[in-house]
Design a protein around this motif. Structure first.
Motif, PDB file in Angstrom:
ATOM      1  N   LYS A   1       0.816  -1.227   0.000  1.00 54.34           N
ATOM      2  CA  LYS A   1       0.000   0.000   0.000  1.00 54.34           C
ATOM      3  C   LYS A   1       0.850   1.278   0.000  1.00 54.34           C
ATOM      4  CE  LYS A   1      -3.680  -2.364   2.487  1.00 54.34           C
ATOM      5  NZ  LYS A   1      -4.528  -2.374   3.673  1.00 54.34           N
ATOM      6  N   GLY A   2       2.136   1.130  -0.315  1.00 53.34           N
ATOM      7  CA  GLY A   2       3.016   2.311  -0.316  1.00 53.34           C
ATOM      8  C   GLY A   2       3.373   2.767   1.092  1.00 53.34           C
TER       9      GLY A   2
ATOM     10  N   GLY B   1      17.791   5.320  11.489  1.00 55.63           N
ATOM     11  CA  GLY B   1      17.129   4.984  12.752  1.00 55.63           C
ATOM     12  C   GLY B   1      15.838   5.751  12.953  1.00 55.63           C
ATOM     13  N   ARG B   2      15.486   5.959  14.209  1.00 57.51           N
ATOM     14  CA  ARG B   2      14.285   6.738  14.527  1.00 57.51           C
ATOM     15  C   ARG B   2      14.459   8.208  14.144  1.00 57.51           C
ATOM     16  NH1 ARG B   2       9.496   4.464  14.603  1.00 57.51           N
ATOM     17  NH2 ARG B   2       9.356   2.664  15.953  1.00 57.51           N
ATOM     18  N   HIS B   3      15.728   8.619  13.974  1.00 57.26           N
ATOM     19  CA  HIS B   3      16.036  10.011  13.663  1.00 57.26           C
ATOM     20  C   HIS B   3      15.590  10.400  12.244  1.00 57.26           C
ATOM     21  CE1 HIS B   3      18.496  13.630  13.326  1.00 57.26           C
ATOM     22  NE2 HIS B   3      19.049  13.138  12.240  1.00 57.26           N
ATOM     23  N   SER B   4      15.701   9.447  11.287  1.00 56.15           N
ATOM     24  CA  SER B   4      15.448   9.801   9.882  1.00 56.15           C
ATOM     25  C   SER B   4      14.870   8.603   9.140  1.00 56.15           C
ATOM     26  CB  SER B   4      16.775  10.245   9.253  1.00 56.15           C
ATOM     27  OG  SER B   4      16.678  10.304   7.857  1.00 56.15           O
ATOM     28  N   ASN B   5      13.570   8.617   8.935  1.00 51.66           N
ATOM     29  CA  ASN B   5      12.922   7.495   8.229  1.00 51.66           C
ATOM     30  C   ASN B   5      11.608   7.979   7.635  1.00 51.66           C
ATOM     31  OD1 ASN B   5      10.548   6.796  10.167  1.00 51.66           O
ATOM     32  ND2 ASN B   5      12.338   7.012  11.504  1.00 51.66           N
ATOM     33  N   CYS B   6      11.092   7.230   6.672  1.00 52.51           N
ATOM     34  CA  CYS B   6       9.817   7.615   6.062  1.00 52.51           C
ATOM     35  C   CYS B   6       9.202   6.413   5.366  1.00 52.51           C
ATOM     36  CB  CYS B   6      10.008   8.730   5.031  1.00 52.51           C
ATOM     37  SG  CYS B   6      11.178   8.309   3.729  1.00 52.51           S
ATOM     38  N   SER B   7       7.904   6.487   5.141  1.00 54.81           N
ATOM     39  CA  SER B   7       7.252   5.486   4.293  1.00 54.81           C
ATOM     40  C   SER B   7       7.312   6.023   2.864  1.00 54.81           C
ATOM     41  CB  SER B   7       5.801   5.272   4.718  1.00 54.81           C
ATOM     42  OG  SER B   7       5.023   6.388   4.327  1.00 54.81           O
TER      43      SER B   7
ATOM     44  N   ILE C   1       2.278   5.502 -10.088  1.00 55.94           N
ATOM     45  CA  ILE C   1       1.248   4.469 -10.114  1.00 55.94           C
ATOM     46  C   ILE C   1       1.576   3.444  -9.037  1.00 55.94           C
ATOM     47  CG2 ILE C   1       0.584   4.658 -12.545  1.00 55.94           C
ATOM     48  CD1 ILE C   1       2.480   2.200 -13.009  1.00 55.94           C
ATOM     49  N   TYR C   2       0.539   2.675  -8.690  1.00 52.89           N
ATOM     50  CA  TYR C   2       0.720   1.671  -7.650  1.00 52.89           C
ATOM     51  C   TYR C   2       0.490   0.291  -8.235  1.00 52.89           C
ATOM     52  CZ  TYR C   2      -0.095  -1.130  -3.512  1.00 52.89           C
ATOM     53  OH  TYR C   2      -0.013  -2.116  -2.575  1.00 52.89           O
ATOM     54  N   THR C   3       1.401  -0.671  -7.931  1.00 51.90           N
ATOM     55  CA  THR C   3       1.136  -2.047  -8.309  1.00 51.90           C
ATOM     56  C   THR C   3       1.172  -2.925  -7.062  1.00 51.90           C
ATOM     57  OG1 THR C   3       2.129  -3.980  -9.372  1.00 51.90           O
ATOM     58  CG2 THR C   3       3.546  -2.087  -9.153  1.00 51.90           C
ATOM     59  N   GLU C   4       0.285  -3.935  -7.046  1.00 56.15           N
ATOM     60  CA  GLU C   4       0.169  -4.789  -5.858  1.00 56.15           C
ATOM     61  C   GLU C   4       1.427  -5.631  -5.622  1.00 56.15           C
ATOM     62  OE1 GLU C   4      -1.783  -5.147  -3.378  1.00 56.15           O
ATOM     63  OE2 GLU C   4      -3.365  -3.776  -4.029  1.00 56.15           O
ATOM     64  N   ASP C   5       2.204  -5.913  -6.716  1.00 51.63           N
ATOM     65  CA  ASP C   5       3.346  -6.823  -6.560  1.00 51.63           C
ATOM     66  C   ASP C   5       4.472  -6.139  -5.804  1.00 51.63           C
ATOM     67  OD1 ASP C   5       1.904  -8.393  -8.317  1.00 51.63           O
ATOM     68  OD2 ASP C   5       2.884  -7.467 -10.061  1.00 51.63           O
ATOM     69  N   ASN C   6       4.730  -6.660  -4.615  1.00 49.28           N
ATOM     70  CA  ASN C   6       5.865  -6.090  -3.885  1.00 49.28           C
ATOM     71  C   ASN C   6       7.161  -6.687  -4.421  1.00 49.28           C
ATOM     72  OD1 ASN C   6       4.563  -8.396  -2.128  1.00 49.28           O
ATOM     73  ND2 ASN C   6       6.771  -8.438  -1.769  1.00 49.28           N
ATOM     74  N   ARG C   7       8.259  -5.977  -4.218  1.00 48.07           N
ATOM     75  CA  ARG C   7       9.562  -6.487  -4.639  1.00 48.07           C
ATOM     76  C   ARG C   7       9.979  -7.622  -3.707  1.00 48.07           C
ATOM     77  NH1 ARG C   7      12.326  -0.646  -5.988  1.00 48.07           N
ATOM     78  NH2 ARG C   7      12.278  -0.960  -8.211  1.00 48.07           N
TER      79      ARG C   7
ATOM     80  N   HIS D   1      11.637  -4.958   2.508  1.00 48.05           N
ATOM     81  CA  HIS D   1      11.195  -4.900   3.900  1.00 48.05           C
ATOM     82  C   HIS D   1       9.927  -4.056   4.018  1.00 48.05           C
ATOM     83  CE1 HIS D   1      15.623  -5.649   5.236  1.00 48.05           C
ATOM     84  NE2 HIS D   1      14.958  -6.776   5.135  1.00 48.05           N
ATOM     85  N   ILE D   2       8.997  -4.501   4.878  1.00 44.74           N
ATOM     86  CA  ILE D   2       7.779  -3.701   5.107  1.00 44.74           C
ATOM     87  C   ILE D   2       8.092  -2.589   6.116  1.00 44.74           C
ATOM     88  CG2 ILE D   2       5.346  -3.779   5.805  1.00 44.74           C
ATOM     89  CD1 ILE D   2       5.394  -6.806   5.259  1.00 44.74           C
ATOM     90  N   TRP D   3       8.944  -2.910   7.042  1.00 49.84           N
ATOM     91  CA  TRP D   3       9.322  -1.921   8.060  1.00 49.84           C
ATOM     92  C   TRP D   3      10.766  -2.169   8.455  1.00 49.84           C
ATOM     93  CZ3 TRP D   3      11.033  -2.179  13.187  1.00 49.84           C
ATOM     94  CH2 TRP D   3      10.933  -0.987  13.943  1.00 49.84           C
TER      95      TRP D   3
END
Ligand code: NAD
Length: 355
Positions: free
Chosen positions: A245-246, A280-286, A305-311, A315-317
């Motif tokens: 979902k980005g 780390g917690r200092h610098s991150n983004c979705s 554009i968005y595609t459902e296929d993840n690479r 990593h999700i997080w």
């Protein structure tokens, strides 16, 4: 004479290291054959960066052998020998998507190339410090099985989990997980560098990077996330978001802050130590958060554009816990945050696109 030898010197981390180490060493030897252009195409050539380094730093000397070419390396190491005090090894095939196209190329560059340099270190300058840029992909997809919660713009780990406060530490297993072929070739190299520290007692350090970024990245679709995203934001080229979902989260460290970690390690080295190195917690983004920041900075709507296929292997997080490094080297801290990084990338990209 004090020499720093840097492989991948025209790449993002290598070139940052050239400028950082140039005033601190008598001579900087750079090794880079622009294989990045072969991996990712014309737009990702690092030739411009090599030329920039040669013009800017009078104590920079460039060589273009492939790190797989042992006899070419032998010549360089024979010439400079024990004057080499630091080997910073950043040359690599750096993309997990690309690796499956040519597994032999990926493995021979990442694993055999690293072994070549370790052997040069052992035979010609055993007192030199060896620093290796590993990756968080050595942990494979294990982080994807953490208890993650979906928020409005990002995935986040459960607040009760020990990783919530600082992120993922070096004790996470690198075994029994899907790495991608890239992750596997980097694991081989990572373990070799640890082993030359533990077995031979050499001064080797392993830095497992999250997203490494900065204004000198030759961003490509398959590598250099923020840099490529900003390039698309500026040019209007279409960007594809792959899966989750980005909302997948990456931490981002400026190349300067990473090289500053290397400097601390160089001044006070140990043998075979492993560190997670990221924003780390200092610098991150979705992904979605990065897109809206790019839009805010450029003042343009992004064409994505968005595609459902993840690479595979994505990593999700991922948030790196850098506490171990900070405990060993308390002088170090981040200088740049996410917004500084993005603004610098935007400025550098605009001037490169204009030329
Ligand atoms: N950029 C990231 O997000 C990231 C994240 C984690 C780890 N890393 C690791 O950090 C290191 C540096 O990454 P980067 O972003 O600076 O990569 P980069 O692609 O910008 O730089 C690497 C350089 O090495 C050169 N090179 C590649 N293969 C070579 C070979 N066989 N012989 C000689 N030169 C060769 C390339 O031409 C390129 O200029 C890599 O080891 C990578 O795996 C990067």
């Amino acid at each position: 004479m004090n020499i720093a030898l840097i492989t991948g010197s025209a790449g993002l981390i290598g070139s940052e290291a050239v400028s950082f180490f140039s005033p601190r060493f008598d001579l900087i030897i750079g090794i880079d054959n622009n294989l990045r252009q072969y991996f990712f195409g014309e737009g990702s050539s690092t030739e411009w960066n090599k030329n920039r380094l040669q013009e800017k730093f009078s104590n920079y000397r460039h060589y273009s052998p492939d790190i797989r070419d042992t006899s070419a390396l032998e010549k360089i190491f024979t010439e400079y020998g024990a004057d080499i005090k630091l080997i910073l090894h950043t040359a690599a095939q750096p993309s997990h998507d690309w690796a499956a196209r040519e597994p032999f190329t990926d493995f021979s560059v990442n694993a055999n190339g690293t072994l070549n340099l370790l052997e040069m270190n052992r035979l010609h300058c055993p007192e030199a410090v060896f620093i290796f840029t590993s990756t968080n992909k050595v942990y494979g997809d294990t982080p994807n099985y953490l208890p993650l919660r979906e928020g409005e713009t990002r995935w986040e780990i459960d607040e009760a989990h020990p990783y919530y406060k600082h992120g993922i530490d070096e004790l996470m297993s690198i075994d029994h997980t899907k790495h991608s072929l890239f992750g596997a070739s980097k694991v081989a190299a990572d373990i070799l560098v640890q082993e030359y520290g533990r077995y031979f007692g050499m001064k080797t350090g392993i830095f497992r990077g999250g997203c490494l970024t900065g204004p000198n990245h030759s961003g490509a679709k398959l590598h250099g996330f923020l840099s490529y995203l900003m390039k698309c934001a500026i040019t209007g080229d279409q960007y594809t978001v792959f899966g989750y979902k980005g909302k997948q989260v990456r931490d981002n460290i400026h190349s300067f802050d990473l090289v500053n970690m290397f400097w601390e390690f160089y001044k006070n080295p140990t043998s075979g130590e492993v560190y997670n190195a990221g924003g780390g917690r200092h610098s991150n983004c979705s992904m979605l958060e990065a897109i809206s920041l790019c839009e805010e900075i450029t003042g343009k709507k992004m064409n994505y554009i968005y595609t459902e296929d993840n690479r595979i292997g994505d990593h999700i997080w991922w948030i790196s816990d850098v506490s171990k490094f900070k405990t060993h080297y308390p002088e170090w801290n981040w200088k740049y945050g996410l917004m500084d990084i993005l603004v610098q990338i935007e400025e550098a990209t605009v001037s490169r696109v204009a030329h």
